[in-house]
Design a protein around this motif. Structure first.
Motif, PDB file in Angstrom:
ATOM      1  N   ILE A  74     -20.802   0.293  -4.313  1.00 49.72           N
ATOM      2  CA  ILE A  74     -20.832  -0.672  -5.427  1.00 49.72           C
ATOM      3  C   ILE A  74     -19.806  -1.782  -5.195  1.00 49.72           C
ATOM      4  O   ILE A  74     -20.093  -2.972  -5.387  1.00 49.72           O
ATOM      5  N   LEU A  75     -18.611  -1.387  -4.750  1.00 45.81           N
ATOM      6  CA  LEU A  75     -17.580  -2.380  -4.468  1.00 45.81           C
ATOM      7  C   LEU A  75     -17.982  -3.274  -3.301  1.00 45.81           C
ATOM      8  O   LEU A  75     -17.667  -4.467  -3.282  1.00 45.81           O
ATOM      9  N   ASN A  76     -18.705  -2.706  -2.333  1.00 48.51           N
ATOM     10  CA  ASN A  76     -19.207  -3.518  -1.220  1.00 48.51           C
ATOM     11  C   ASN A  76     -20.183  -4.580  -1.714  1.00 48.51           C
ATOM     12  O   ASN A  76     -20.161  -5.727  -1.264  1.00 48.51           O
ATOM     13  N   VAL A  77     -21.062  -4.192  -2.652  1.00 51.00           N
ATOM     14  CA  VAL A  77     -22.020  -5.144  -3.220  1.00 51.00           C
ATOM     15  C   VAL A  77     -21.280  -6.285  -3.919  1.00 51.00           C
ATOM     16  O   VAL A  77     -21.572  -7.473  -3.708  1.00 51.00           O
ATOM     17  N   LEU A  78     -20.306  -5.931  -4.748  1.00 49.72           N
ATOM     18  CA  LEU A  78     -19.529  -6.945  -5.466  1.00 49.72           C
ATOM     19  C   LEU A  78     -18.727  -7.817  -4.496  1.00 49.72           C
ATOM     20  O   LEU A  78     -18.584  -9.028  -4.700  1.00 49.72           O
ATOM     21  N   GLU A  79     -18.227  -7.187  -3.455  1.00 46.01           N
ATOM     22  CA  GLU A  79     -17.443  -7.894  -2.440  1.00 46.01           C
ATOM     23  C   GLU A  79     -18.291  -8.958  -1.746  1.00 46.01           C
ATOM     24  O   GLU A  79     -17.877 -10.124  -1.620  1.00 46.01           O
ATOM     25  N   VAL A  80     -19.477  -8.566  -1.311  1.00 42.28           N
ATOM     26  CA  VAL A  80     -20.381  -9.506  -0.641  1.00 42.28           C
ATOM     27  C   VAL A  80     -20.767 -10.634  -1.592  1.00 42.28           C
ATOM     28  O   VAL A  80     -20.770 -11.815  -1.217  1.00 42.28           O
ATOM     29  N   PHE A  81     -21.077 -10.279  -2.843  1.00 45.52           N
ATOM     30  CA  PHE A  81     -21.441 -11.299  -3.837  1.00 45.52           C
ATOM     31  C   PHE A  81     -20.305 -12.297  -4.029  1.00 45.52           C
ATOM     32  O   PHE A  81     -20.522 -13.508  -4.078  1.00 45.52           O
ATOM     33  N   ALA A  82     -19.064 -11.792  -4.145  1.00 49.94           N
ATOM     34  CA  ALA A  82     -17.916 -12.671  -4.375  1.00 49.94           C
ATOM     35  C   ALA A  82     -17.668 -13.588  -3.189  1.00 49.94           C
ATOM     36  O   ALA A  82     -17.363 -14.775  -3.359  1.00 49.94           O
ATOM     37  N   PHE A  83     -17.786 -13.051  -1.976  1.00 51.44           N
ATOM     38  CA  PHE A  83     -17.614 -13.880  -0.782  1.00 51.44           C
ATOM     39  C   PHE A  83     -18.627 -15.020  -0.770  1.00 51.44           C
ATOM     40  O   PHE A  83     -18.275 -16.190  -0.551  1.00 51.44           O
ATOM     41  N   PHE A  84     -19.876 -14.690  -1.006  1.00 48.41           N
ATOM     42  CA  PHE A  84     -20.918 -15.716  -0.929  1.00 48.41           C
ATOM     43  C   PHE A  84     -20.866 -16.669  -2.119  1.00 48.41           C
ATOM     44  O   PHE A  84     -21.304 -17.822  -2.018  1.00 48.41           O
ATOM     45  N   ASP A  85     -20.320 -16.213  -3.241  1.00 51.60           N
ATOM     46  CA  ASP A  85     -20.150 -17.111  -4.380  1.00 51.60           C
ATOM     47  C   ASP A  85     -19.172 -18.226  -4.022  1.00 51.60           C
ATOM     48  O   ASP A  85     -19.333 -19.379  -4.445  1.00 51.60           O
ATOM     49  N   ILE A  86     -18.152 -17.906  -3.227  1.00 53.44           N
ATOM     50  CA  ILE A  86     -17.210 -18.919  -2.752  1.00 53.44           C
ATOM     51  C   ILE A  86     -17.851 -19.800  -1.686  1.00 53.44           C
ATOM     52  O   ILE A  86     -17.794 -21.032  -1.745  1.00 53.44           O
ATOM     53  N   ILE A  87     -18.479 -19.169  -0.723  1.00 51.77           N
ATOM     54  CA  ILE A  87     -19.001 -19.892   0.437  1.00 51.77           C
ATOM     55  C   ILE A  87     -20.099 -20.884   0.062  1.00 51.77           C
ATOM     56  O   ILE A  87     -20.197 -21.974   0.635  1.00 51.77           O
ATOM     57  N   PHE A  88     -20.915 -20.528  -0.929  1.00 49.59           N
ATOM     58  CA  PHE A  88     -21.996 -21.422  -1.329  1.00 49.59           C
ATOM     59  C   PHE A  88     -21.581 -22.394  -2.432  1.00 49.59           C
ATOM     60  O   PHE A  88     -22.400 -23.155  -2.931  1.00 49.59           O
ATOM     61  N   SER A  89     -20.301 -22.358  -2.818  1.00 50.01           N
ATOM     62  CA  SER A  89     -19.834 -23.274  -3.849  1.00 50.01           C
ATOM     63  C   SER A  89     -19.713 -24.688  -3.287  1.00 50.01           C
ATOM     64  O   SER A  89     -19.544 -24.889  -2.083  1.00 50.01           O
TER      65      SER A  89
END
Length: 353
Positions: A183-198
């Motif tokens: 679950i933390l891996n899912v949130l981690e990936v989401f957070a990384f890509f939320d920054i990268i695609f900003s």
């Protein structure tokens, strides 16, 4: 497939996918933080393979290498965003890390149901993982939502990794622990890509090109600058200034001796060059004329001699020519000697405003 196996497979798939996507992003944007984070995910995925195949030495080794790439990406992001290294956080690490690692080892040796050095090394990796998350808190100024989320998730994941040496030998908890990790891996990936695609990370927004934008280097008086600021208010300008009251859509770095995320000291001319280069490159790839504003030459000359500032501006001018950008130097020419103004215009090939 049982719950434990499903959690491991999910985590492995997420990490490999994220690693490949980040590597693709690095090829496009050439931001080194993406390259480090790509290696972080790919290396971390190998620790899951080691766990699945019962390769005991592989788990701590790949976890340690992975967290090294994670930390490298964090430090690189600070440099790319000209945030400066968070001295307060570094002081906390220096004062607390040796004690925390030692205390962790002592507690493990006293409390652990099964003493396994391999498990212990995994937990120590979690300590460094946690501190990487704490350092990431510093990027929330430029990434308020995604930066806060990423910092929180990385910190929580690090704390979860620290319970591994104590709870991994407990059979009933192992599936729960791996599920929580997934679950933390899912949130981690989401957070990384939320920054990268900003928009901030990609540096540019798709906006209509204002008529005042032209390629080259120009000197603009403080009086005329107001008109330029109004005309460029909706354009993603990169500005280095003594003023904070500038258009909201601009990326502004204050020139000051006060340490704060985003601020640049007047002696750190190299940071201005590096940030400008990254911005101009992204603008060039998007077929946009990047606009860089340096407002505060007189202030820079207080801390650097004229020759050093001239070299710095000549390098910026070269990048403008290479990436077809626009450099606005906000300057009251009366503040310099006539000879200096003449040299400045000759070296930088100043255009007419």
């Amino acid at each position: 497939m049982n719950l434990l196996g499903a959690s491991q497979f999910l985590s492995f798939s997420l990490k490999v996918t994220a690693g490949i996507l980040l590597l693709t992003g690095w090829k496009k944007y050439r931001r080194k933080s993406l390259l480090f984070w790509s290696f972080f995910f790919l290396t971390s995925s190998l620790s899951i393979v080691s766990e699945f195949l019962n390769i005991n030495w592989g788990v701590p080794i790949f976890q340690a290498v992975g967290v090294s790439f994670l930390a490298g990406g964090v430090v690189t992001l600070f440099d790319e965003e000209a945030l400066g290294f968070p001295v307060r956080a570094l002081r906390i690490v220096a004062l607390s890390l040796p004690f925390l690692v030692s205390a962790y080892v002592v507690v493990y040796s006293m409390v652990s149901p099964i003493s396994r050095p391999m498990y212990l090394s995994y937990g120590i990796t979690g300590i460094f993982y946690t501190f990487a998350g704490i350092f990431l808190w510093g990027i929330r100024k430029f990434y308020p939502r995604s930066g806060t989320l990423l910092s929180a998730v990385i910190t929580a994941h690090g704390i979860h990794k620290m319970d591994y040496p104590f709870l991994r030998p407990v059979e009933w908890f192992a599936p729960i622990g791996f599920t929580l990790g997934a679950i933390l891996n899912v949130l981690e990936v989401f957070a990384f890509f939320d920054i990268i695609f900003s928009e901030r990370f990609k540096n540019l927004r798709k906006t209509e090109k204002p008529e005042v934008i032209r390629e080259g280097v120009f000197i603009v008086s403080p009086e005329k600058f107001k008109a330029y600021a109004n005309a460029l208010s909706n354009f993603p300008v990169l500005a280095f200034s003594r003023k904070s009251e500038l258009p909201e859509k601009w990326e502004v770095h204050l020139l000051t001796m006060i340490d704060h995320p985003g601020n640049i000291r007047p002696t750190q001319l190299h940071k201005i060059i590096e940030r400008a280069r990254g911005y101009l490159r992204e603008a060039y790839l998007e077929n946009v004329t990047g606009v860089v504003i340096v407002d505060g030459l007189e202030y820079l000359l207080m801390y650097n001699d004229f020759r050093s500032v001239l070299k710095f501006l000549a390098t910026l001018s070269d990048y403008m020519a290479f990436y077809r950008g626009m450099l606005l130097l906000i300057l009251d020419e009366r503040s310099l000697e006539k000879r200096q103004v003449k040299i400045l215009k000759q070296v930088l090939n100043i255009g007419e405003t």
